[in-house]
Design a protein around this motif. Structure first.
Motif, PDB file in Angstrom:
ATOM      1  N   PHE A 108       0.839  -1.204   0.000  1.00 56.54           N
ATOM      2  CA  PHE A 108       0.000   0.000   0.000  1.00 56.54           C
ATOM      3  C   PHE A 108       0.874   1.255   0.000  1.00 56.54           C
ATOM      4  O   PHE A 108       0.608   2.213  -0.738  1.00 56.54           O
ATOM      5  CB  PHE A 108      -0.918  -0.010   1.227  1.00 56.54           C
ATOM      6  CG  PHE A 108      -1.643   1.283   1.459  1.00 56.54           C
ATOM      7  CD1 PHE A 108      -2.758   1.610   0.709  1.00 56.54           C
ATOM      8  CD2 PHE A 108      -1.200   2.178   2.435  1.00 56.54           C
ATOM      9  CE1 PHE A 108      -3.433   2.817   0.917  1.00 56.54           C
ATOM     10  CE2 PHE A 108      -1.869   3.378   2.650  1.00 56.54           C
ATOM     11  CZ  PHE A 108      -2.984   3.701   1.895  1.00 56.54           C
ATOM     12  N   TYR A 109       1.930   1.252   0.830  1.00 54.59           N
ATOM     13  CA  TYR A 109       2.808   2.419   0.918  1.00 54.59           C
ATOM     14  C   TYR A 109       3.678   2.589  -0.334  1.00 54.59           C
ATOM     15  O   TYR A 109       4.089   3.712  -0.650  1.00 54.59           O
ATOM     16  CB  TYR A 109       3.700   2.321   2.155  1.00 54.59           C
ATOM     17  CG  TYR A 109       2.979   2.668   3.445  1.00 54.59           C
ATOM     18  CD1 TYR A 109       2.307   3.882   3.590  1.00 54.59           C
ATOM     19  CD2 TYR A 109       2.963   1.787   4.521  1.00 54.59           C
ATOM     20  CE1 TYR A 109       1.640   4.200   4.760  1.00 54.59           C
ATOM     21  CE2 TYR A 109       2.296   2.102   5.702  1.00 54.59           C
ATOM     22  CZ  TYR A 109       1.637   3.312   5.816  1.00 54.59           C
ATOM     23  OH  TYR A 109       0.971   3.626   6.973  1.00 54.59           O
ATOM     24  N   THR A 110       3.964   1.487  -1.013  1.00 50.11           N
ATOM     25  CA  THR A 110       4.778   1.581  -2.239  1.00 50.11           C
ATOM     26  C   THR A 110       3.900   1.694  -3.476  1.00 50.11           C
ATOM     27  O   THR A 110       4.402   1.695  -4.602  1.00 50.11           O
ATOM     28  CB  THR A 110       5.685   0.343  -2.393  1.00 50.11           C
ATOM     29  OG1 THR A 110       4.879  -0.841  -2.405  1.00 50.11           O
ATOM     30  CG2 THR A 110       6.686   0.256  -1.261  1.00 50.11           C
ATOM     31  N   SER A 120       9.420   2.727   3.368  1.00 50.18           N
ATOM     32  CA  SER A 120       8.140   2.026   3.217  1.00 50.18           C
ATOM     33  C   SER A 120       8.052   0.836   4.160  1.00 50.18           C
ATOM     34  O   SER A 120       6.997   0.566   4.751  1.00 50.18           O
ATOM     35  CB  SER A 120       7.963   1.542   1.771  1.00 50.18           C
ATOM     36  OG  SER A 120       8.003   2.618   0.875  1.00 50.18           O
ATOM     37  N   ARG A 121       9.160   0.136   4.327  1.00 51.55           N
ATOM     38  CA  ARG A 121       9.178  -1.024   5.229  1.00 51.55           C
ATOM     39  C   ARG A 121       8.982  -0.583   6.679  1.00 51.55           C
ATOM     40  O   ARG A 121       8.259  -1.234   7.444  1.00 51.55           O
ATOM     41  CB  ARG A 121      10.499  -1.779   5.077  1.00 51.55           C
ATOM     42  CG  ARG A 121      10.739  -2.313   3.670  1.00 51.55           C
ATOM     43  CD  ARG A 121      12.030  -3.110   3.609  1.00 51.55           C
ATOM     44  NE  ARG A 121      12.543  -3.228   2.257  1.00 51.55           N
ATOM     45  CZ  ARG A 121      13.027  -4.341   1.719  1.00 51.55           C
ATOM     46  NH1 ARG A 121      13.043  -5.450   2.431  1.00 51.55           N
ATOM     47  NH2 ARG A 121      13.474  -4.375   0.500  1.00 51.55           N
ATOM     48  N   LEU A 122       9.655   0.503   7.054  1.00 50.60           N
ATOM     49  CA  LEU A 122       9.509   1.010   8.425  1.00 50.60           C
ATOM     50  C   LEU A 122       8.084   1.484   8.697  1.00 50.60           C
ATOM     51  O   LEU A 122       7.519   1.222   9.766  1.00 50.60           O
ATOM     52  CB  LEU A 122      10.495   2.151   8.672  1.00 50.60           C
ATOM     53  CG  LEU A 122      11.979   1.761   8.745  1.00 50.60           C
ATOM     54  CD1 LEU A 122      12.853   3.011   8.794  1.00 50.60           C
ATOM     55  CD2 LEU A 122      12.255   0.881   9.967  1.00 50.60           C
ATOM     56  N   LEU A 123       7.491   2.179   7.735  1.00 50.97           N
ATOM     57  CA  LEU A 123       6.111   2.646   7.887  1.00 50.97           C
ATOM     58  C   LEU A 123       5.145   1.470   8.024  1.00 50.97           C
ATOM     59  O   LEU A 123       4.237   1.485   8.858  1.00 50.97           O
ATOM     60  CB  LEU A 123       5.711   3.503   6.682  1.00 50.97           C
ATOM     61  CG  LEU A 123       6.105   4.978   6.724  1.00 50.97           C
ATOM     62  CD1 LEU A 123       5.806   5.636   5.381  1.00 50.97           C
ATOM     63  CD2 LEU A 123       5.343   5.702   7.827  1.00 50.97           C
ATOM     64  N   ARG A 188       6.871  -0.044  21.953  1.00 54.05           N
ATOM     65  CA  ARG A 188       7.658  -1.276  21.906  1.00 54.05           C
ATOM     66  C   ARG A 188       7.422  -2.025  20.597  1.00 54.05           C
ATOM     67  O   ARG A 188       8.363  -2.480  19.944  1.00 54.05           O
ATOM     68  CB  ARG A 188       7.286  -2.179  23.081  1.00 54.05           C
ATOM     69  CG  ARG A 188       7.934  -3.566  23.019  1.00 54.05           C
ATOM     70  CD  ARG A 188       7.291  -4.521  24.003  1.00 54.05           C
ATOM     71  NE  ARG A 188       7.904  -5.836  23.956  1.00 54.05           N
ATOM     72  CZ  ARG A 188       7.496  -6.830  23.187  1.00 54.05           C
ATOM     73  NH1 ARG A 188       6.475  -6.644  22.365  1.00 54.05           N
ATOM     74  NH2 ARG A 188       8.114  -8.008  23.207  1.00 54.05           N
ATOM     75  N   ASN A 189       6.155  -2.163  20.210  1.00 56.60           N
ATOM     76  CA  ASN A 189       5.860  -2.969  19.029  1.00 56.60           C
ATOM     77  C   ASN A 189       6.156  -2.251  17.726  1.00 56.60           C
ATOM     78  O   ASN A 189       6.395  -2.907  16.714  1.00 56.60           O
ATOM     79  CB  ASN A 189       4.411  -3.455  19.083  1.00 56.60           C
ATOM     80  CG  ASN A 189       4.273  -4.652  19.996  1.00 56.60           C
ATOM     81  OD1 ASN A 189       4.713  -5.739  19.673  1.00 56.60           O
ATOM     82  ND2 ASN A 189       3.704  -4.452  21.176  1.00 56.60           N
ATOM     83  N   ALA A 190       6.152  -0.922  17.754  1.00 53.78           N
ATOM     84  CA  ALA A 190       6.635  -0.198  16.580  1.00 53.78           C
ATOM     85  C   ALA A 190       8.118  -0.508  16.387  1.00 53.78           C
ATOM     86  O   ALA A 190       8.577  -0.796  15.278  1.00 53.78           O
ATOM     87  CB  ALA A 190       6.422   1.299  16.757  1.00 53.78           C
ATOM     88  N   LEU A 197      10.745  -7.354  11.449  1.00 48.28           N
ATOM     89  CA  LEU A 197      10.309  -7.629  10.082  1.00 48.28           C
ATOM     90  C   LEU A 197      11.219  -6.988   9.037  1.00 48.28           C
ATOM     91  O   LEU A 197      11.556  -7.613   8.030  1.00 48.28           O
ATOM     92  CB  LEU A 197       8.864  -7.153   9.884  1.00 48.28           C
ATOM     93  CG  LEU A 197       7.815  -7.876  10.740  1.00 48.28           C
ATOM     94  CD1 LEU A 197       6.431  -7.288  10.510  1.00 48.28           C
ATOM     95  CD2 LEU A 197       7.791  -9.363  10.427  1.00 48.28           C
ATOM     96  N   VAL A 198      11.610  -5.732   9.303  1.00 52.74           N
ATOM     97  CA  VAL A 198      12.465  -5.048   8.328  1.00 52.74           C
ATOM     98  C   VAL A 198      13.847  -5.699   8.288  1.00 52.74           C
ATOM     99  O   VAL A 198      14.413  -5.911   7.202  1.00 52.74           O
ATOM    100  CB  VAL A 198      12.576  -3.544   8.660  1.00 52.74           C
ATOM    101  CG1 VAL A 198      13.583  -2.865   7.746  1.00 52.74           C
ATOM    102  CG2 VAL A 198      11.211  -2.869   8.533  1.00 52.74           C
TER     103      VAL A 198
END
Length: 312
Positions: A108-110, A120-123, A188-190, A197-198
């Motif tokens: 969606f972000y890309t 985009s991965r961080l967002l 924490r989860n951000a 994941l990144v």
């Protein structure tokens, strides 16, 4: 080649959603004792700080394996899995969102582009991590409370079961009590989601691009282990504050920042890395089990779906 072959058709969002939750539950089953030991070590400083004002006492838990041995000796083996039901409820709702929807949010972000930059991965990681917390926070609160309460004869158990814990917390602390610690948990989860994941994404891409490894088990194993190490180093301070705040009595801390300040004042900066070894053992092993299982589940589910479609 080890494991299932990569699917010819990319896995659907539904497959990723179900696969992520199932893989996370399986990982939790295998690593839950390490998580319980981590929680006990993280909250231990509260008792130490209060005892220091009086006559003082010796450390109850020393190290991850010492904590596990002490718990088994004083509370029985079942204490290592205290809060497991809430933990599995948490993973099924939590991991399904933060991991299962990650690729979809990233696209969606890309705007559908195959090339995803670090931004985009961080967002995407921040978005799915925050959304997951908003949905699954009560399960996390109950899990931490269960893991923190001792089962030994000298301690009164506050909660008789998982559903009783939800009801008791809502009755004594209000509905807001079930969402206690949401702010540090979102932070924490951000951090965890972005790092986990990144980092997994980047390590996996680098291995596929620069080494002879293919998109199979060895590549997934190395990528997951690297993600677990990076996540532990970066997320431990926030994780400790989150655990302390969620387990605290009503009114003990006025805010998350007050909790962090109290830790720094009474215990020093090392308090933010309490339980680091069990955190690393847990994050490392959990990431390996979860990501390897997740990758294989996606392929197995797509293979089964393709077979059913072919037969029809």
């Amino acid at each position: 080649m080890v494991g299932f072959r990569p699917a010819e058709v990319p896995p659907s969002t539904a497959v990723k959603f179900v696969g992520a939750g199932t893989a996370a539950c399986f990982a939790d089953l295998l690593t839950f004792p390490l998580d319980t030991a981590k929680v006990r070590l993280q909250i231990q400083g509260e008792a130490e700080a209060s005892a220091a004002a009086g006559k003082g006492c010796a450390l109850k838990y020393r190290g991850v394996f010492g904590t596990i041995i002490t718990m088994v000796r004083t509370e029985g083996p079942r204490s290592l899995y205290s809060g497991l039901v809430a933990g599995l409820q948490r993973q099924m709702s939590f991991a399904s969102v933060r991991i299962g929807l990650y690729d979809s949010v990233k696209q969606f972000y890309t705007k559908g582009s195959d090339h995803a930059g670090i931004g985009s991965r961080l967002l995407a990681g921040c978005t799915t991590g925050a959304l997951a917390v908003a949905i699954a926070q009560p399960t996390d609160v109950v899990k931490v409370r269960f893991q923190a309460q001792a089962r030994s004869p000298g301690h009164t158990r506050h909660y008789c079961g998982t559903m009783d814990a939800y009801k008791t917390i809502a009755k004594e602390e209000g509905i807001r009590g079930l969402w206690k610690g949401t702010t540090p948990n979102i932070a924490r989860n951000a951090i965890v989601n972005c790092t986990e994941l990144v980092t997994y994404d980047l390590i996996k891409d680098a291995l596929l691009r620069s080494t002879p490894l293919t998109n199979n088990l060895p590549c997934h194993f190395v990528s997951a282990f690297g993600a677990g190490l990076c996540t532990t180093v970066i997320a431990s301070p926030v994780d400790v504050v989150k655990t302390r705040y969620m387990n605290s009595a009503s009114g003990q801390y006025s805010s998350v920042l007050n909790c962090a300040a109290a830790m720094m004042t009474k215990e020093g900066p090392r308090a933010f890395y309490k339980g680091f070894m069990p955190s690393f053992l847990r994050f490392g092993s959990w990431n390996v089990v979860m990501f390897v299982t997740y990758e294989q589940l996606k392929r197995a589910m797509m293979a089964a779906s393709h077979k059913c479609t072919t037969n029809l």
